[in-house]
Design a protein around this motif. Structure first.
Motif, PDB file in Angstrom:
ATOM      1  N   LEU A  25       0.831  -1.209   0.000  1.00 38.54           N
ATOM      2  CA  LEU A  25       0.000   0.000   0.000  1.00 38.54           C
ATOM      3  C   LEU A  25       0.863   1.257   0.000  1.00 38.54           C
ATOM      4  O   LEU A  25       0.627   2.191  -0.789  1.00 38.54           O
ATOM      5  N   VAL A  26       1.863   1.296   0.876  1.00 37.65           N
ATOM      6  CA  VAL A  26       2.742   2.468   0.934  1.00 37.65           C
ATOM      7  C   VAL A  26       3.491   2.637  -0.378  1.00 37.65           C
ATOM      8  O   VAL A  26       3.599   3.751  -0.914  1.00 37.65           O
ATOM      9  N   ALA A  27       4.005   1.551  -0.942  1.00 43.73           N
ATOM     10  CA  ALA A  27       4.722   1.626  -2.217  1.00 43.73           C
ATOM     11  C   ALA A  27       3.814   2.150  -3.317  1.00 43.73           C
ATOM     12  O   ALA A  27       4.236   2.972  -4.155  1.00 43.73           O
ATOM     13  N   ALA A  28       2.570   1.687  -3.335  1.00 48.25           N
ATOM     14  CA  ALA A  28       1.628   2.139  -4.364  1.00 48.25           C
ATOM     15  C   ALA A  28       1.367   3.637  -4.252  1.00 48.25           C
ATOM     16  O   ALA A  28       1.326   4.354  -5.269  1.00 48.25           O
ATOM     17  N   VAL A  29       1.216   4.134  -3.032  1.00 46.06           N
ATOM     18  CA  VAL A  29       0.984   5.571  -2.837  1.00 46.06           C
ATOM     19  C   VAL A  29       2.203   6.365  -3.286  1.00 46.06           C
ATOM     20  O   VAL A  29       2.086   7.391  -3.978  1.00 46.06           O
ATOM     21  N   VAL A  31       4.389   5.667  -5.459  1.00 40.02           N
ATOM     22  CA  VAL A  31       4.536   5.656  -6.917  1.00 40.02           C
ATOM     23  C   VAL A  31       3.425   6.450  -7.590  1.00 40.02           C
ATOM     24  O   VAL A  31       3.668   7.237  -8.518  1.00 40.02           O
ATOM     25  N   ALA A  32       2.193   6.273  -7.123  1.00 37.84           N
ATOM     26  CA  ALA A  32       1.038   6.844  -7.812  1.00 37.84           C
ATOM     27  C   ALA A  32       0.943   8.356  -7.673  1.00 37.84           C
ATOM     28  O   ALA A  32       0.611   9.055  -8.643  1.00 37.84           O
ATOM     29  N   VAL A  33       1.222   8.899  -6.495  1.00 36.66           N
ATOM     30  CA  VAL A  33       1.015  10.333  -6.265  1.00 36.66           C
ATOM     31  C   VAL A  33       1.891  11.198  -7.177  1.00 36.66           C
ATOM     32  O   VAL A  33       1.386  12.116  -7.845  1.00 36.66           O
ATOM     33  N   PRO A  34       3.203  10.962  -7.252  1.00 32.48           N
ATOM     34  CA  PRO A  34       3.993  11.806  -8.165  1.00 32.48           C
ATOM     35  C   PRO A  34       3.554  11.683  -9.623  1.00 32.48           C
ATOM     36  O   PRO A  34       3.509  12.688 -10.349  1.00 32.48           O
ATOM     37  N   LEU A  35       3.236  10.473 -10.052  1.00 37.59           N
ATOM     38  CA  LEU A  35       2.817  10.284 -11.440  1.00 37.59           C
ATOM     39  C   LEU A  35       1.479  10.973 -11.714  1.00 37.59           C
ATOM     40  O   LEU A  35       1.255  11.513 -12.801  1.00 37.59           O
ATOM     41  N   MET A  36       0.612  10.969 -10.726  1.00 38.38           N
ATOM     42  CA  MET A  36      -0.708  11.574 -10.899  1.00 38.38           C
ATOM     43  C   MET A  36      -0.610  13.085 -11.093  1.00 38.38           C
ATOM     44  O   MET A  36      -1.365  13.689 -11.866  1.00 38.38           O
ATOM     45  N   PHE A  37       0.354  13.714 -10.400  1.00 34.04           N
ATOM     46  CA  PHE A  37       0.451  15.174 -10.446  1.00 34.04           C
ATOM     47  C   PHE A  37       1.663  15.664 -11.247  1.00 34.04           C
ATOM     48  O   PHE A  37       2.012  16.841 -11.178  1.00 34.04           O
ATOM     49  N   ALA A  67      11.584   7.823  -4.578  1.00 33.93           N
ATOM     50  CA  ALA A  67      11.443   7.598  -3.130  1.00 33.93           C
ATOM     51  C   ALA A  67      10.848   6.227  -2.846  1.00 33.93           C
ATOM     52  O   ALA A  67      11.118   5.625  -1.802  1.00 33.93           O
ATOM     53  N   ALA A  68      10.046   5.732  -3.788  1.00 35.22           N
ATOM     54  CA  ALA A  68       9.441   4.414  -3.600  1.00 35.22           C
ATOM     55  C   ALA A  68      10.507   3.326  -3.490  1.00 35.22           C
ATOM     56  O   ALA A  68      10.324   2.334  -2.783  1.00 35.22           O
ATOM     57  N   LEU A  69      11.645   3.516  -4.175  1.00 35.89           N
ATOM     58  CA  LEU A  69      12.710   2.516  -4.101  1.00 35.89           C
ATOM     59  C   LEU A  69      13.305   2.448  -2.706  1.00 35.89           C
ATOM     60  O   LEU A  69      13.669   1.368  -2.221  1.00 35.89           O
ATOM     61  N   ALA A 106       4.573   6.014   7.116  1.00 36.43           N
ATOM     62  CA  ALA A 106       3.805   7.252   7.302  1.00 36.43           C
ATOM     63  C   ALA A 106       4.675   8.485   7.079  1.00 36.43           C
ATOM     64  O   ALA A 106       4.218   9.486   6.510  1.00 36.43           O
ATOM     65  N   LEU A 107       5.933   8.420   7.509  1.00 36.25           N
ATOM     66  CA  LEU A 107       6.826   9.566   7.324  1.00 36.25           C
ATOM     67  C   LEU A 107       7.076   9.835   5.840  1.00 36.25           C
ATOM     68  O   LEU A 107       7.001  10.985   5.388  1.00 36.25           O
ATOM     69  N   LEU A 108       7.354   8.788   5.064  1.00 35.63           N
ATOM     70  CA  LEU A 108       7.611   8.975   3.635  1.00 35.63           C
ATOM     71  C   LEU A 108       6.377   9.512   2.909  1.00 35.63           C
ATOM     72  O   LEU A 108       6.482  10.402   2.063  1.00 35.63           O
ATOM     73  N   ILE A 109       5.206   8.975   3.246  1.00 38.41           N
ATOM     74  CA  ILE A 109       3.972   9.471   2.613  1.00 38.41           C
ATOM     75  C   ILE A 109       3.724  10.927   2.985  1.00 38.41           C
ATOM     76  O   ILE A 109       3.361  11.759   2.146  1.00 38.41           O
TER      77      ILE A 109
END
Length: 331
Positions: A25-29, A31-37, A67-69, A106-109
């Motif tokens: 879940l954290v990895a998906a967030v 990855v998805a957030v930067p690509l979305m915006f 950051a996902a890596l 939580a910190l990374l997100i």
């Protein structure tokens, strides 16, 4: 397989699935957030803010998106520890898995969210919004999620290590004998990482000496300290003689600490792993310290003062038996 073993296997499977789901879940967030915006963010974008709250540093979008890596690396190490042996069946070990996963995720997100929000719809990274109270919110939220992770590790079985009362029988010493037991443990992987850090320190130092930015000296110093500390903490030697119990650190066997045999109460062996004690190196819990070089059988000694020290060394059973024989001869 008895009912207890079946329940343990089922719980271990559920625990790994739950922690794995959080990692995904954290990895998906991330990855998805930067690509979305991406289309609404400048490139490079502001990623550092000074004490005044104004942006003073930037990073290319492609690097920011990686950051996902970092999370995959951290989560992979933690989940690898969770999957090892019977770690998931020990409450203390589970908490050292769930709490860091919760806090770091939580910190990374939170950091990613505040960075994206500050850069959103800005033409240049210098125009990014200032940050202040948002950083406090991110830190508080990360600790809150980490606390929930700590609580999440509580339910379930709590398999205890070998009880302290099950010490090996003392050796029978013949009159006039002067027995000595010596053992050691080392971590080749840890030593390799330490040497890489020292190589990085040397490389940065050479670059700074040749005229590149002097700030490189700071990086060189950090890597050098980390490398030297790593070498010091990746090997240990233990010696038991009629006079003392001696622990020596590092490849040079220095520093060294000796405790008179009369200062020991008894010794035994326990199965301890990094996840049980909070990681590698010298780990301390109230009255229960551990020098963790590698997981597995550890020699544990109890002082007459009441404190305990566990050390991951080979042939721990024989060492505990000799200590008990020498201690009984002193009383």
């Amino acid at each position: 397989m008895n009912d207890s073993s079946v329940r343990d296997v089922a719980f271990r499977r559920r625990f790994l699935l739950a922690t794995g789901a959080w990692a995904v879940l954290v990895a998906a967030v991330l990855v998805a957030v930067p690509l979305m915006f991406e289309s609404r963010l400048p490139d490079p974008l502001a990623t550092h803010w000074g004490p005044s709250g104004e942006p003073n540093g930037s990073m290319p979008f492609a690097v920011f998106a990686l950051a996902a890596l970092l999370w995959v690396l951290v989560a992979g190490v933690v989940l690898g520890a969770a999957a090892a042996g019977r770690v998931a069946l020990r409450r203390a070990a589970r908490r050292w898995i769930t709490a860091p996963l919760g806090w770091i995720g939580a910190l990374l997100i939170g950091l990613q969210a505040t960075t994206v929000a500050a850069n959103l719809d800005r033409r240049r990274w210098e125009d990014a919004a200032s940050l202040g109270w948002q950083a406090v919110v991110v830190i508080v939220a990360a600790f809150a999620v980490g606390g929930l992770g700590w609580l999440a590790g509580r339910p379930g079985p709590d398999e205890r290590p070998v009880a302290a009362g099950s010490a090996p029988e003392a050796l029978v010493l013949n009159q006039g004998e002067r027995p000595v037991w010596v053992s050691a443990a080392a971590s080749p992987v840890g030593a390799g990482v330490a040497l890489v850090a020292l190589a990085a320190a040397a490389s940065l130092g050479v670059c700074a000496f040749l005229g590149l930015p002097p700030e490189l000296w700071i990086g060189a110093a950090v890597f050098a300290i980390a490398g030297l500390a790593g070498l010091w903490l990746t090997s240990i030697r233990v010696k038991v003689s009629p006079e003392a119990f001696t622990v020596s650190y590092g490849p040079l066997r220095w520093p060294s600490r000796s405790v008179p045999i009369g200062g020991l109460d008894r010794a035994w062996t326990e199965e301890r792993h990094p996840a049980d004690v909070g990681g590698w190196g010298y780990r301390g819990l109230p009255g229960r310290n551990t020098i963790m070089i590698r997981g597995g059988e550890c020699l544990v000694v109890r002082y007459t003062s009441g404190g305990e020290l566990g050390i991951s060394v080979d042939d721990a059973t024989r060492g505990a038996a000799l200590i008990n024989a020498l201690v009984s001869g002193k009383h």
